[in-house]
Design an enzyme around this catalytic site. Structure first.
Site, mmCIF file in Angstrom:
data_model
loop_
_atom_site.group_PDB
_atom_site.id
_atom_site.type_symbol
_atom_site.label_atom_id
_atom_site.label_comp_id
_atom_site.label_asym_id
_atom_site.label_seq_id
_atom_site.Cartn_x
_atom_site.Cartn_y
_atom_site.Cartn_z
ATOM 1 N N ASP A 150 -38.893 -62.537 2.679
ATOM 2 C CA ASP A 150 -38.759 -60.986 2.642
ATOM 3 C C ASP A 150 -37.567 -60.964 3.536
ATOM 4 O O ASP A 150 -37.601 -60.559 4.673
ATOM 5 C CB ASP A 150 -40.580 -60.516 3.382
ATOM 6 C CG ASP A 150 -40.997 -61.851 4.772
ATOM 7 O OD1 ASP A 150 -39.929 -63.014 5.022
ATOM 8 O OD2 ASP A 150 -41.924 -61.210 5.570
ATOM 9 N N HIS A 154 -27.436 -47.597 39.371
ATOM 10 C CA HIS A 154 -28.448 -48.624 39.253
ATOM 11 C C HIS A 154 -28.152 -50.029 40.323
ATOM 12 O O HIS A 154 -28.605 -50.363 40.554
ATOM 13 C CB HIS A 154 -29.073 -49.075 38.072
ATOM 14 C CG HIS A 154 -28.608 -50.791 37.209
ATOM 15 N ND1 HIS A 154 -27.712 -49.700 36.137
ATOM 16 C CD2 HIS A 154 -27.970 -51.588 37.212
ATOM 17 C CE1 HIS A 154 -27.005 -50.206 35.348
ATOM 18 N NE2 HIS A 154 -27.510 -52.329 36.802
ATOM 19 N N GLU A 166 -27.877 -51.810 45.572
ATOM 20 C CA GLU A 166 -28.149 -53.331 45.878
ATOM 21 C C GLU A 166 -26.338 -53.867 46.059
ATOM 22 O O GLU A 166 -26.336 -54.276 47.313
ATOM 23 C CB GLU A 166 -28.421 -53.882 44.575
ATOM 24 C CG GLU A 166 -28.513 -55.477 44.309
ATOM 25 C CD GLU A 166 -29.965 -55.729 45.372
ATOM 26 O OE1 GLU A 166 -30.612 -54.466 46.029
ATOM 27 O OE2 GLU A 166 -29.795 -56.619 45.746
ATOM 28 N N ASP A 167 -25.353 -53.259 45.733
ATOM 29 C CA ASP A 167 -24.248 -54.255 45.667
ATOM 30 C C ASP A 167 -23.059 -53.267 46.563
ATOM 31 O O ASP A 167 -21.801 -53.559 46.718
ATOM 32 C CB ASP A 167 -23.395 -53.876 44.515
ATOM 33 C CG ASP A 167 -24.629 -55.050 43.800
ATOM 34 O OD1 ASP A 167 -25.817 -55.768 43.712
ATOM 35 O OD2 ASP A 167 -24.437 -55.305 42.489
ATOM 36 N N HIS A 176 -19.923 -52.093 33.023
ATOM 37 C CA HIS A 176 -21.816 -51.958 33.282
ATOM 38 C C HIS A 176 -22.410 -51.105 33.248
ATOM 39 O O HIS A 176 -23.158 -50.809 32.215
ATOM 40 C CB HIS A 176 -22.195 -53.258 34.014
ATOM 41 C CG HIS A 176 -23.418 -53.901 34.443
ATOM 42 N ND1 HIS A 176 -24.386 -54.226 33.452
ATOM 43 C CD2 HIS A 176 -24.042 -53.570 35.416
ATOM 44 C CE1 HIS A 176 -25.243 -54.579 34.139
ATOM 45 N NE2 HIS A 176 -25.469 -53.983 34.283
ATOM 46 N N ASP A 188 -30.338 -52.681 31.437
ATOM 47 C CA ASP A 188 -29.636 -53.628 31.981
ATOM 48 C C ASP A 188 -29.160 -54.626 32.125
ATOM 49 O O ASP A 188 -28.482 -55.085 31.455
ATOM 50 C CB ASP A 188 -30.261 -53.335 33.341
ATOM 51 C CG ASP A 188 -29.496 -54.397 34.343
ATOM 52 O OD1 ASP A 188 -28.217 -54.197 34.630
ATOM 53 O OD2 ASP A 188 -30.081 -54.519 35.629
HETATM 54 MN MN MN Z 1 -27.119 -54.488 36.822
#
Ligand code: MN
Length: 716
Positions: A275, A88, A92-93, A64, A155
Site C-alpha cells: 500500500d 526566534h 539567544e544569539d 534560517h 526551527d
Molecule cells: Mn533556530
C-alpha cells in the site's frame, strides 16, 4: 539619516532573495498589508541583529529564521507568530533583549520569542532526570502558548534540512531527539505534514544508509507504477465528473519513515508492503464524500474489512475522513481517503489550523482535543512522584506503540508494545537473555512469556549454565530477541551435535575394532575433503544432526578387510543431557528403565523410542535404527504419558491431579475426553517423572483410587 541607509542597504539583500519572494507570495494570500509591513520590519531587525553571523552551511544567518517563518506560513499562521519565528534566535544569539522586542513589536511577539529561546536551552539527550525536567519545562511553555512549540518545530525542520554541515555525533543527537520528542509532538498536535517531514529528515540523519536504500526502492517501484497510478487517477476523475461530483483527486505516496515503521512492525520486506500508493479525494461537502465513495466502490472491488468511516465517528484527535481500499487494475491494492477540503486542512495541519479558522471567524471545536492533550500532560506532571516516572509517562504517551519499563537501578528501558520478559532480558544484553533463569516484575515472580506494562520494574536472574529455550521463539516480539535466540540455539545445537556425533562415530568404529586415532591422518584428511567438511568437528556435527549415518562413515574409514563384530557394549548410552540433538518420541514417551531404540532423523539427531513402540516398527530401513541404552544414575526428569479411565464423578480431575502432585511428579498437560457414552471419562496426562520406578509407584497409587477404573501407559 545614516542609520536609515544601513537599513536600506540591508533590505536590498534580503528582500530580493528568492526565499523572501516565495515567503511573501505565501503571506500575501492571507495577511493584510499592515501585517505584512510589520513582518518586514521584524525581518529587517533580525537581519541587522544577525549581521555577520553565518550558519554552519556558510549561508547568511537570516535565511534560517526566514525558512522557519516560511514553513509556518504554509499553515497560514498569524502575523505575530511569523514575526516571532523570524526573531526566534535574536535573544539567544544577539545583543537584542526581550525588552527591546516588547517595545518594538509588542508583548505577544516578545513573549513568543522568549518562550522559544527558553526551549532552545533545553537539552533532551543528557541524563534521564535532566530530560524529565526539560520536558516538563517544554510542556509548560507549550501550554502557555502553543505557537511556541510550532515555531520550535519549524526551527527544527530547517536545522535538519541543513544538518549536513554539522559533525556526525551532533547530527545523530539532533536526529534522535527529533524522532523521540519533536516528531511525536507534531503528530499529537495533529500536524501530520510536519510530522512526516520531521520523521523523514531525522530518519535520514540517524540511519543514512537505511534511508537511502528505502528511498531507492520507492523510486524503483514508483517507476513501475507511476503510469498505472496516473491511469487510475484519470479514470476516477472522469467517473466522478460524470456523476457531477466536483472533486480534487490527488495521488499520494507513503513517506519513507512511515514505510520503515510499517516494515519493522510487520517484519516484512519492502516488496511485501503493497500500500505504497494511495489516492485522496477532496470534496466540498460531507454529502459528496459519501457519494464519491459509492462511485468508487462501483468502479473497483472494495477490499473487505478495510472501510472505515471516520466522518461519522472521528478519531480521538478529531481526524475525519472516509478510508477504503480497493483492488485496482492488475489486482493492485490502492488505499483511498475521501474527505472535505476543511477536513483535509485539519488532517494535515491539526492544531496549526486553529489560526487559519480563527482568521475566518470560525472557532473549531476539534481544537479542544489537542488542548486537552496538553492539559493531560500537565496533570501527569502533577501526579507523577519523581522525574523518571514523569519521563516514562510522557514517553508512553508520545509513543503509544512502545512500552516503558524500569530496570532494577531505576533506568528506563523502551520496548515495543507486547514485549515479554524474554524480550526485556535480551534488550538489556544478549548474555542476559541467553543466561536467563527467572524474573520478577514489581517483586513478584512471573513466567518468561509475561507481557510487560508501562511503568513496571523488571528484575532478571541469570545462571551461567542456562540456555535459551526454543519455546521462547513462540512469544518474543523483538527482532533482537528472536535473532539472538536463533543464533544461540544454532550454536548450542552444533556443539551438542559435535559431541553426539563423536560418540556415534566411535561406537560404530568399535564394530571394526578400531578407534579414530588408528586412522592415518592422511586418509582422514582425504576423507573429510570428499565429504566437504572443513575439519573433524564438521563431520561429527553432520553425524550428530543425523545428516550422515555413523555406520556408513565407519565402514568407509575402516581398513579394506574389516572384521565386523557385534558391538559388545549393547548400545549408545543416553543420559538425557545431550541437548538439542537427542529428543524423545511423543508417540511412546520413553523414560529411563524402558528398553529403548533410536531412530536417526535428518537435522534432528537421535529420536529415542521405546522398543515396544509401534511407530518405530514402521521404520524399516535398518541402517537408520540405533541400539540405545540408558546411562546409569540419571537424575533428570522425563515426560511420560498415562491414560486414566475414571468414573464420571465431580472433582475427579482435581483428585487425580493432587495424587500426581503428591508423588512429586509435575503435570505437563492433560486432555480430558468426556464424550464417551459409557459414562466413563478418559484423561490423558503428560507428566514428568525420573524413571520407570517412580512411574510404577504413581500408577499403583492411582489404582487404589476407587474412581479409577483403568490406567495404563499410553502406547503409540
Ligand atoms: Mn533556530
Amino acid at each position: 539619516m545614516e542609520k536609515k541607509s544601513i537599513i536600506n542597504n540591508v533590505s536590498e539583500f534580503t528582500f530580493t532573495s528568492k526565499e523572501y519572494v516565495d515567503f511573501k507570495k505565501k503571506i500575501q494570500k492571507y495577511l493584510n498589508p499592515y501585517q505584512i509591513k510589520k513582518i518586514e520590519k521584524s525581518l529587517k531587525l533580525a537581519q541587522q541583529a544577525h549581521k555577520g553571523q553565518l550558519r554552519k552551511t556558510g549561508e547568511e544567518y537570516i535565511f534560517h529564521p526566514l525558512s522557519a517563518a516560511s514553513t509556518l506560513a504554509d499553515f497560514q499562521l498569524d502575523h505575530e507568530c511569523l514575526m516571532a519565528a523570524i526573531l526566534h534566535d535574536v535573544i539567544e544569539d544577539t545583543e537584542i533583549e526581550k525588552e527591546n522586542l516588547k517595545k518594538t513589536f509588542g508583548a505577544k511577539v516578545s513573549e513568543l520569542v522568549d518562550g522559544v529561546s527558553k526551549l532552545d536551552k533545553i537539552n533532551f539527550s543528557t541524563k534521564e532526570e535532566a530530560d524529565a525536567a526539560n520536558l516538563r519545562k517544554m510542556i509548560l511553555a507549550m501550554s502557555q502558548d502553543i505557537r511556541v512549540i510550532l515555531i520550535k518545530l519549524a526551527d527544527r525542520k530547517h536545522n535538519l534540512e541543513t544538518i549536513e554541515a554539522l559533525k556526525t555525533e551532533q547530527r545523530k543527537k539532533i536526529g534522535r531527539e527529533t524522532l523521540d520528542i519533536f516528531a511525536p509532538i507534531a503528530l499529537r498536535l495533529g500536524i501530520h505534514s510536519l510530522n512526516k517531514e520531521l520523521e523523514d529528515l531525522s530518519f535520514r540523519t540517524v540511519y543514512p544508509l537505511r534511508f537511502k536504500i528505502l528511498q531507492n526502492e520507492i523510486i524503483k517501484s514508483r517507476g513501475n507504477r507511476n503510469e498505472l497510478m496516473e491511469k487510475i487517477r484519470n479514470i476516477i476523475i472522469k467517473k466522478l465528473k460524470d456523476e457531477n461530483l466536483h472533486t480534487d483527486v490527488i495521488a499520494r505516496e507513503k513517506h519513507v519513515y512511515g514505510l520503515y515503521k510499517k516494515m519493522k512492525l510487520k517484519e516484512s520486506k519492502f516488496s511485501n508492503i503493497n500500500d505504497l500508493f494511495g489516492v485522496r479525494i477532496l470534496t466540498s461537502s460531507v454529502d459528496d464524500c459519501y457519494r464519491s465513495l459509492g462511485v468508487i466502490h462501483n468502479l473497483y472491488t472494495p477490499i473487505p474489512g478495510r472501510f472505515k468511516d471516520y466522518i461519522a465517528i472521528p478519531k480521538s484527535n478529531g481526524y475525519q475522513s472516509l478510508h477504503t481500499s480497493i483492488l485496482g487494475p492488475h489486482g493492485l491494492p490502492i488505499e483511498l481517503q475521501i474527505r472535505t477540503n476543511d477536513m483535509n486542512i485539519l488532517a494535515e495541519s491539526g492544531i496549526a489550523s486553529h489560526w487559519f479558522y480563527k482568521s475566518k471567524g470560525i472557532s473549531l471545536k476539534n481544537y479542544t482535543k489537542e488542548q486537552q492533550w496538553i492539559t493531560n500532560l500537565l496533570s501527569i506532571q502533577r501526579d507523577s512522584g519523581n522525574p523518571k516516572e514523569y519521563l516514562q509517562s510522557i514517553k508512553a504517551d508520545l509513543h503509544p506503540g512502545k512500552v516503558y519499563v524500569f530496570t532494577p537501578k531505576g533506568n528506563i528501558l523502551e520496548l515495543p508494545k507486547r514485549s515479554t520478559i524474554v524480550d526485556y532480558a535480551y534488550a538489556v544484553h544478549t548474555d542476559v537473555g541467553n543466561k536467563f533463569t527467572s524474573a520478577r516484575v514489581d517483586g513478584k515472580a512471573v513466567s518468561p512469556n509475561t507481557v510487560l506494562k508501562n511503568g513496571q520494574r523488571v528484575e532478571i536472574k541469570i545462571g551461567n549454565n542456562n540456555r535459551p529455550d526454543p519455546s521462547w521463539l513462540s512469544f518474543v516480539v523483538t527482532e533482537k530477541a528472536r535473532h539472538s535466540i536463533r543464533v544461540s540455539l544454532k550454536l548450542i545445537k552444533k556443539n551438542d551435535a559435535i559431541s553426539l556425533g563423536k560418540k556415534l562415530l566411535n561406537y560404530s568404529l568399535s564394530d571394526f575394532e578400531i578407534k579414530l586415532s588408528d586412522i592415518p591422518s592422511k586418509t582422514l584428511k582425504l576423507f573429510l575433503e570428499e565429504y566437504s567438511c572443513n575439519n573433524i568437528n564438521d563431520l561429527y556435527a553432520e553425524i550428530g544432526l543425523g545428516n550422515r549415518i555413523a555406520k556408513l562413515v565407519a565402514m568407509r574409514l575402516a581398513p579394506a578387510s574389516p572384521s565386523q563384530k557385534t558391538n559388545p557394549s549393547g548400545g549408545i548410552e543416553i543420559r538425557g543431557t545431550e541437548g538439542l540433538v537427542v529428543s524423545y518420541a511423543k508417540c511412546c514417551y520413553p523414560i529411563p528403565g524402558d528398553s529403548i531404540i533410536g531412530h536417526i532423523s535428518q537435522d534432528k539427531g537421535i529420536v529415542v523410542h521405546r522398543q515396544s513402540c509401534r511407530g518405530i516398527k514402521k521404520i524399516k530401513k535398518h541402517d537408520e535404527l540405533l541400539d540405545l541404552v540408558w546411562a546409569k544414575n540419571i537424575d533428570d526428569s522425563f515426560s511420560a504419558c498415562i491414560k486414566v479411565e475414571v468414573e464420571n464423578v465431580r472433582g475427579v480431575l482435581a483428585q487425580i491431579s493432587s495424587q500426581i502432585a503428591q508423588n512429586e511428579s509435575n503435570i505437563e498437560s492433560v486432555t480430558y475426553d468426556d464424550t464417551k457414552e459409557s459414562g466413563h471419562n478418559i484423561m490423558v496426562f503428560v507428566i514428568s517423572v525420573n524413571n520407570i520406578k517412580t512411574l510404577s509407584s504413581l500408577i499403583n497409587r492411582l489404582k487404589k483410587n476407587k474412581n479409577v477404573l483403568n490406567i495404563e501407559r499410553k502406547k503409540s
